[in-house]
Motif scaffolding. Structure first.
Motif, short mmCIF file in Angstrom:
data_model
loop_
_atom_site.label_atom_id
_atom_site.label_comp_id
_atom_site.label_asym_id
_atom_site.label_seq_id
_atom_site.Cartn_x
_atom_site.Cartn_y
_atom_site.Cartn_z
N THR A 181 22.17 31.75 -3.81
CA THR A 181 23.27 31.78 -4.78
C THR A 181 23.85 30.38 -4.92
O THR A 181 24.31 29.79 -3.93
N VAL A 182 23.80 29.84 -6.13
CA VAL A 182 24.36 28.51 -6.42
C VAL A 182 25.81 28.70 -6.84
O VAL A 182 26.10 29.35 -7.85
N VAL A 183 26.73 28.15 -6.05
CA VAL A 183 28.16 28.33 -6.30
C VAL A 183 28.73 27.06 -6.92
O VAL A 183 28.51 25.96 -6.41
N HIS A 184 29.51 27.21 -7.99
CA HIS A 184 29.95 26.05 -8.79
C HIS A 184 31.28 26.37 -9.48
O HIS A 184 31.82 27.48 -9.37
N LYS A 185 31.78 25.39 -10.21
CA LYS A 185 32.94 25.56 -11.10
C LYS A 185 32.66 24.80 -12.40
O LYS A 185 33.54 24.12 -12.96
N ALA A 186 31.43 24.93 -12.87
CA ALA A 186 31.00 24.17 -14.05
C ALA A 186 31.68 24.62 -15.33
O ALA A 186 31.64 23.90 -16.34
N ASN A 187 32.31 25.79 -15.32
CA ASN A 187 33.05 26.21 -16.52
C ASN A 187 34.28 25.35 -16.77
O ASN A 187 34.73 25.21 -17.92
N ASN B 154 20.56 33.06 -8.22
CA ASN B 154 21.63 33.42 -9.15
C ASN B 154 22.75 32.41 -9.05
O ASN B 154 22.81 31.62 -8.10
N GLU B 155 23.60 32.39 -10.06
CA GLU B 155 24.70 31.44 -10.14
C GLU B 155 26.01 32.20 -10.11
O GLU B 155 26.12 33.28 -10.68
N MET B 156 27.03 31.61 -9.47
CA MET B 156 28.31 32.30 -9.37
C MET B 156 29.43 31.27 -9.34
O MET B 156 29.36 30.28 -8.60
N ILE B 157 30.46 31.49 -10.13
CA ILE B 157 31.64 30.62 -10.11
C ILE B 157 32.38 30.82 -8.79
O ILE B 157 32.43 31.92 -8.24
N VAL B 158 32.96 29.76 -8.27
CA VAL B 158 33.46 29.77 -6.89
C VAL B 158 34.56 30.81 -6.66
O VAL B 158 34.59 31.46 -5.60
N ASP B 159 35.46 31.00 -7.63
CA ASP B 159 36.52 31.97 -7.41
C ASP B 159 35.98 33.39 -7.36
O ASP B 159 36.39 34.21 -6.53
N GLN C 168 33.86 38.27 -4.36
CA GLN C 168 32.67 39.07 -4.04
C GLN C 168 32.37 39.07 -2.55
O GLN C 168 31.92 40.08 -1.99
N LEU C 169 32.60 37.94 -1.87
CA LEU C 169 32.38 37.89 -0.43
C LEU C 169 33.28 38.87 0.31
O LEU C 169 32.86 39.52 1.27
N VAL C 170 34.51 38.99 -0.14
CA VAL C 170 35.44 39.91 0.50
C VAL C 170 35.08 41.37 0.18
O VAL C 170 35.19 42.25 1.04
N MET C 171 34.62 41.62 -1.04
CA MET C 171 34.32 42.99 -1.45
C MET C 171 32.95 43.46 -0.98
O MET C 171 32.83 44.55 -0.43
N ARG C 172 31.91 42.64 -1.21
CA ARG C 172 30.54 43.06 -0.89
C ARG C 172 29.74 41.89 -0.33
O ARG C 172 28.86 41.33 -1.00
N PRO C 173 30.02 41.48 0.88
CA PRO C 173 29.31 40.32 1.44
C PRO C 173 27.82 40.54 1.63
O PRO C 173 27.05 39.58 1.70
N GLU C 174 27.40 41.80 1.69
CA GLU C 174 25.99 42.10 1.91
C GLU C 174 25.11 41.66 0.74
O GLU C 174 23.88 41.57 0.89
N GLN C 175 25.70 41.34 -0.40
CA GLN C 175 24.90 40.91 -1.55
C GLN C 175 24.42 39.46 -1.42
O GLN C 175 23.56 39.02 -2.18
N PHE C 176 24.97 38.71 -0.45
CA PHE C 176 24.63 37.30 -0.31
C PHE C 176 23.59 37.08 0.79
O PHE C 176 23.57 37.79 1.79
N ASP C 177 22.78 36.07 0.58
CA ASP C 177 21.73 35.71 1.53
C ASP C 177 21.89 34.25 1.94
O ASP C 177 22.31 33.95 3.04
N VAL C 178 21.57 33.33 1.03
CA VAL C 178 21.85 31.90 1.22
C VAL C 178 22.76 31.45 0.08
O VAL C 178 22.49 31.73 -1.09
N ILE C 179 23.85 30.79 0.42
CA ILE C 179 24.77 30.20 -0.55
C ILE C 179 24.62 28.69 -0.48
O ILE C 179 24.64 28.12 0.62
N VAL C 180 24.49 28.02 -1.62
CA VAL C 180 24.47 26.56 -1.62
C VAL C 180 25.54 26.07 -2.58
O VAL C 180 25.70 26.59 -3.69
N THR C 181 26.30 25.06 -2.14
CA THR C 181 27.42 24.60 -2.95
C THR C 181 27.83 23.20 -2.55
O THR C 181 27.25 22.59 -1.65
N THR C 182 28.84 22.69 -3.22
CA THR C 182 29.33 21.34 -2.98
C THR C 182 30.27 21.30 -1.79
O THR C 182 30.62 22.32 -1.21
#
Length: 336
Positions: free
Chosen positions: A170-176, A202-207, A212-226
């Motif tokens: 999961t690529v985490v960003h704030k590119a918006n 997949n891509e996900m905005i940081v907020d 999502q981590l608090v609600m369903r952390p099981e959906q994540f595997d590897v997170i990469v971010t700044t």
């Protein structure tokens, strides 16, 4: 093959959890050789500087270090000794696993098994252009993101996923909003991801990521971010599984690697013999993986899990009445 490891005992509870960790590693008969070096307040007292050249030379020579928490005094000098070590050795990848453990004070006793891969040398923590107006009315700091830095950290995350059999990054960003810096990171991540068709991306905005981590952390595997986002997210992930006492960290570069407990030096409990050594032990397991001993790393992790499950000599933060060395001996007996 014998490996020489630079050992930094650190400040506060650092020497206690390092003693505990080395006791367990010695019980495993790994053939490691330890070269002690100073950093932090103890180095300032003994050598007049927070990060002596002898310590830098030791890490450069051995290329692997195991480090307890360090205290950076308020005032002059480095903004952080840890940040300075990352800068000196270009330790661009910060790798923070978060895994559910039994018998911990956690909302997720099972189901969490993820890794945060954080860019470790750029962004908000590079301390570029920090300036405060003379009248104190404003402050400025430059955040710099490079194509090189973005590419190597995203590639590290995908290579880690492939090497360890993980299926998604999961690529985490704030590119918006941060269309230049975070936008560059996201665009480069897309280019790198296209070279790994076997790994879902997949891509996900940081907020949203935090929610999502608090609600369903099981959906994540590897997170990469700044850098800044990774610092926040990795601590959030530690909170999911019982806190920083169970949070190890690896700082990886092309020429050196430093493995650590990511919690602080906890001077309020230093010398009481009640500190939890799990974070540093789990950092040592990351070190064994790095040294090409994955079977030994697995054995160490399994010994920690078994000791937690048995509630054997747990330290007070884990709900027990044991002490640091008794807990370490219980783990050592299972890891030997």
């Amino acid at each position: 093959m014998t490996h020489t490891i630079t050992v930094i005992r650190g400040d506060g509870i650092g020497p206690e959890i390092m003693d505990a960790t080395l006791l367990v590693l010695e019980a495993m008969n790994l053939g490691l050789v330890y070269e002690e070096a100073d950093a932090g307040l103890v180095a300032l007292e003994k050598h007049g500087e927070l990060l002596p050249q002898a310590t830098i030379d030791s890490i450069g020579k051995n290329r692997v270090a195991l480090k307890s928490p360090l205290t950076t005094p308020v005032g002059g000098g480095f903004s952080s000794i840890n940040v300075e070590l990352r800068r000196r050795f270009d330790l661009y990848a910060n790798v923070r696993p978060a895994t559910s453990f039994p018998n911990t004070r956690s909302r997720f006793a099972e189901g969490v098994d993820l890794i945060t891969v954080r860019e470790n040398t750029e962004g908000a923590y590079s301390a570029e252009g920090q300036e405060t107006a003379a009248d104190g009315s404003s402050a400025t700091s430059i955040t710099r993101t490079t194509r090189k830095g973005s590419e190597r950290i995203v590639r590290y995350a995908f290579e880690l996923a492939r090497r360890t059999g993980r299926k998604k990054v999961t690529v985490v960003h704030k590119a918006n909003i941060l269309k230049s810096t975070s936008g560059l990171f996201l665009n480069v991540a897309r280019e790198v991801a296209a070279q790994y068709p076997d790994i879902e991306c997949n891509e996900m905005i940081v907020d949203n990521t935090c929610m999502q981590l608090v609600m369903r952390p099981e959906q994540f595997d590897v997170i990469v971010t700044t850098n800044l986002f990774g610092d926040i997210i990795s601590d959030l992930c530690a909170g999911l599984v019982g806190g920083l006492g169970l949070a190890p960290g690896a700082n990886i570069g092309a020429d050196a690697a430093i493995f650590e407990a990511v919690h602080g030096s906890a001077p309020d409990i230093a010398g009481k013999g009640i500190a939890n050594p799990c974070a540093l032990l789990l950092g040592a397991a990351q070190m064994l993986d790095h040294l090409g001993m994955p079977d030994k790393a697995t054995r160490l992790r399994e010994a920690i899990v078994a000791t937690l499950a048995a509630r054997d000599s747990l330290t007070p933060d884990l709900g027990g009445e044991g002490n640091t060395m008794a807990f370490a001996k219980a783990i050592a007996s299972r890891a030997a």
